[in-house]
Design an enzyme around this catalytic site. Structure first.
Site, short mmCIF file in Angstrom:
data_model
loop_
_atom_site.label_atom_id
_atom_site.label_comp_id
_atom_site.label_asym_id
_atom_site.label_seq_id
_atom_site.Cartn_x
_atom_site.Cartn_y
_atom_site.Cartn_z
N LYS A 85 3.98 0.86 10.03
CA LYS A 85 4.08 2.10 9.27
C LYS A 85 3.49 3.27 10.05
O LYS A 85 3.96 4.39 9.93
CB LYS A 85 3.38 1.95 7.92
CG LYS A 85 4.31 1.36 6.86
CD LYS A 85 3.71 1.50 5.48
CE LYS A 85 3.18 0.15 5.05
NZ LYS A 85 2.52 0.17 3.75
N GLU A 96 0.88 -1.17 0.00
CA GLU A 96 0.00 0.00 0.00
C GLU A 96 0.92 1.22 0.00
O GLU A 96 1.80 1.34 0.86
CB GLU A 96 -0.88 0.00 1.26
CG GLU A 96 -1.88 1.12 1.21
CD GLU A 96 -2.76 1.23 2.45
OE1 GLU A 96 -2.72 0.34 3.32
OE2 GLU A 96 -3.48 2.24 2.54
N ARG A 110 5.25 -12.88 9.81
CA ARG A 110 5.93 -11.64 9.44
C ARG A 110 7.28 -11.56 10.15
O ARG A 110 7.51 -12.22 11.15
CB ARG A 110 5.05 -10.42 9.71
CG ARG A 110 4.65 -10.19 11.15
CD ARG A 110 3.51 -9.18 11.26
NE ARG A 110 3.86 -7.85 10.80
CZ ARG A 110 3.21 -7.20 9.83
NH1 ARG A 110 2.19 -7.73 9.23
NH2 ARG A 110 3.57 -5.99 9.50
#
Ligand code: ATP
Ligand code: MG
Length: 559
Positions: free
Chosen positions: A274, A37, A264
């Protein structure tokens, strides 16, 4: 389709699945994607996903990996991020060829699919407030309740959806939802949102749309449109997989990508969300997204990390379904291994004090030979000027030193790297007793650092010739946080744990003459660590070096 210098990756459970799919002829061609994104810069966690997806494309015949910008949230996305992400992926050594896509490329198709769901009575426009939607959803122990709008007719839903699309409503007034099951044990299946109203223009589609699709709907449909075979994502999407499959099943898409989850990457002493990276950047806690202390790829690049080291790290940590936190030292060891083989050596004195050779002729100078790499003769030699007045590291002299101090102290002999043996005679101090100069005599028979009589010298120290030295600023970096898991801190704000010593600026460092022409690559400053020019602040007449990493792991000792 990718850089042929990129080494192939070890196998993992995902590659086993792909092998089986090829074996059973389920797929002839493997297609993966990396779907960032564009709402921030990439970090080392993304590198794990990039290496996984692009290396599959590189290792399987005819396979490709798409770069897809998941741009469905115009409020938070910027073209600055799109460009930065492309640069980072290329820098890591990967190439998407002509497979560059945006979810926004599919807005028309996504909308048509949403209309199809409405027509199949599998989606409806809800008009509850956001607060009520939350209340009606229930929770882990209680089933949800049907919205009073759930049984709107297909015609009414189509009409409302069309008006949502053309901007006739305010944000939050309506929501398009899948009609699945408000009592489903998996909360993601309780009539999840498909489209929300956002009266906002989009960098790619301008003012065309007033509704934007939700991730769970857009992602699986985009995967299907692109013919992705294996859609690899992190574990938190495991509970979303039934929904991923549900959409594709109801829509009978020609392609049926398979979602596979892996754990992850988490690293200690840093943060990767983020949202938090945004806070650090916007709050001025760091020097922008490419601050060398950040785990962003642009920060790591500026710091001096190499793509090869990052790829090696990603291949070492592997791909599994187990959640864990990797120690920073694992990353740093991959880095040291790469830098050790690729970087040439230099002499640099970071905390200088003068060493004066009393028996060396006043205006004599000579050129000595420095080896650029002790184990790689191909890296050649360089000239290192030598003269009467040198700089050495302040810590390489000690008065009344213990026996095991194999450096300078009155009466002790050491080897000056590539140069001569010197014996400390005395020091000159200022009124406060601070040492100003160390004095010594040299043995002219030891040129090149070897003695004819074969006498053994334990200590070798680095030095630079004072009149030839180049002055530079050197920035020493350390962990950004003082605790291993700042992001899981509940009681206090993670920002309270920023390491005040994460950057230490040393001015007036003295580097050997050849560093005046330092190139954009890493150097090992002998006995100090690996360093490179700072790509932002360094200039020809004011050199600034970053310490990429120390020679050894000092954190292991501290623990
Ligand atoms: P963050 O949680 O840091 O905000 P994100 O997951 O929202 O990141 P995206 O841009 O959506 O960021 O991520 C693009 C891809 O990178 C996704 O497939 C995501 O699963 C993967 N990814 C993100 N963070 C990590 C990580 N720490 N380890 C492995 N893969 C990751
Ligand atoms: Mg995300």
């Amino acid at each position: 389709m990718s850089d042929p210098t990129v080494e192939s990756a070890p196998s993992n459970f995902i590659r086993n699945i792909i092998d089986a799919d090829i074996e059973s002829a389920k797929h002839q061609q493997v297609v993966t994607r990396f779907p960032p994104e564009p709402n921030g810069y990439l970090h080392i966690g993304h590198a794990k996903s990039i290496c996984l997806n692009f290396a599959i494309a590189q290792d399987y015949p005819d396979a490709v990996c798409h770069l897809r910008f998941d741009d469905t949230n115009p409020g938070k996305e910027k073209s600055e991020y799109i460009e930065a992400i492309k640069e980072d992926v290329r820098w890591l050594g990967f190439d998407w060829g002509d497979s560059l896509h945006h979810t926004s490329d599919y807005f028309e198709q996504l909308y048509a699919y949403a209309v199809q769901l409405v027509k199949q009575d599998q989606a409806y426009v809800d008009s509850l407030s956001a607060e009520d939607i939350r209340l009606y959803r229930g929770n882990l122990t209680e089933p949800g309740k049907d919205s009073p709008y759930r049984n709107r007719s297909v015609e009414e839903n189509l009409e409302l959806l069309e008006k949502m699309k053309t901007g006739e409503f305010a944000e939050g007034e309506h929501l398009l939802r899948a009609k699945i099951d408000m009592a489903a044990p998996n909360i993601n299946m309780r009539d999840p949102a498909i489209y929300r109203i956002k009266n906002m223009s989009h960098p790619m589609t301008g003012d065309t749309w007033h509704i934007y699709p939700m991730y769970d709907f857009a992602h699986c449909v985009s995967d299907a449109i692109e013919g992705i075979t294996h859609s690899l994502c992190t574990l938190e999407f495991e509970d979303h997989r039934p929904l991923y499959d549900w959409f594709l099943e109801q829509l009978q898409t020609p392609a049926r990508p398979q979602q596979i989850e892996f754990s992850r990457l988490n690293l200690d002493y840093t943060i990767m969300s983020k949202r938090k990276l945004h806070e650090l950047v916007e709050g001025g806690f760091v020097d922008g997204w490419s601050d060398p202390r950040l785990p962003t790829l642009s920060g790591m690049r500026r710091r001096g990390y190499t793509p090869a080291a990052i790829r090696d790290f990603c291949s070492r940590i592997g791909v599994t379904k187990k959640d864990n936190i990797i120690e920073m030292s694992v990353l740093e060891n991959s880095l040291r291994e790469d830098l050790n083989t690729t970087s040439s050596r230099a002499l640099a004195v970071l905390d200088p004090i003068k060493l004066i050779i009393d028996n060396y002729p006043d205006d004599q100078e000579e050129m000595l030979t420095g080896v650029n790499h002790p184990k790689d003769p191909e890296m050649g030699h360089r000239d290192v000027p030598f003269s009467k007045v040198l700089y050495i590291e302040r810590s390489d002299y000690m008065a009344d030193a213990p026996k095991k101090f194999f450096r300078l102290s009155e009466g002790r002999e050491v080897r000056l790297r590539f140069a001569y043996y010197v014996t400390c005679t005395h020091v000159v101090k200022d009124e406060q007793g601070e040492v100003l100069e160390v004095h010594c005599t040299y043995d002219p028979e030891t040129r090149g650092g070897k003695s004819a009589d074969g006498r053994k010298i334990k200590g070798t120290i680095h030095w630079v010739s004072a009149q030839h030295a180049v002055t530079a600023e050197v920035r020493m970096y350390d962990r950004l946080f003082t605790i291993p898991a700042p992001a899981s801190e509940k009681e206090r704000d993670y920002k309270e744990f920023i390491n005040p010593e994460s950057i230490q600026v040393l001015k007036g460092c003295q580097l050997e003459a050849s560093m005046a022409g330092a190139e954009k690559r890493a150097y090992q400053f002998e006995r100090q660590g690996y360093f490179c020019l700072d790509s932002v602040d360094s200039s020809a007449d004011a050199l600034v070096f970053n310490r990429i990493v120390s020679l050894r792991d000092s954190w292991a000792k501290k623990k």
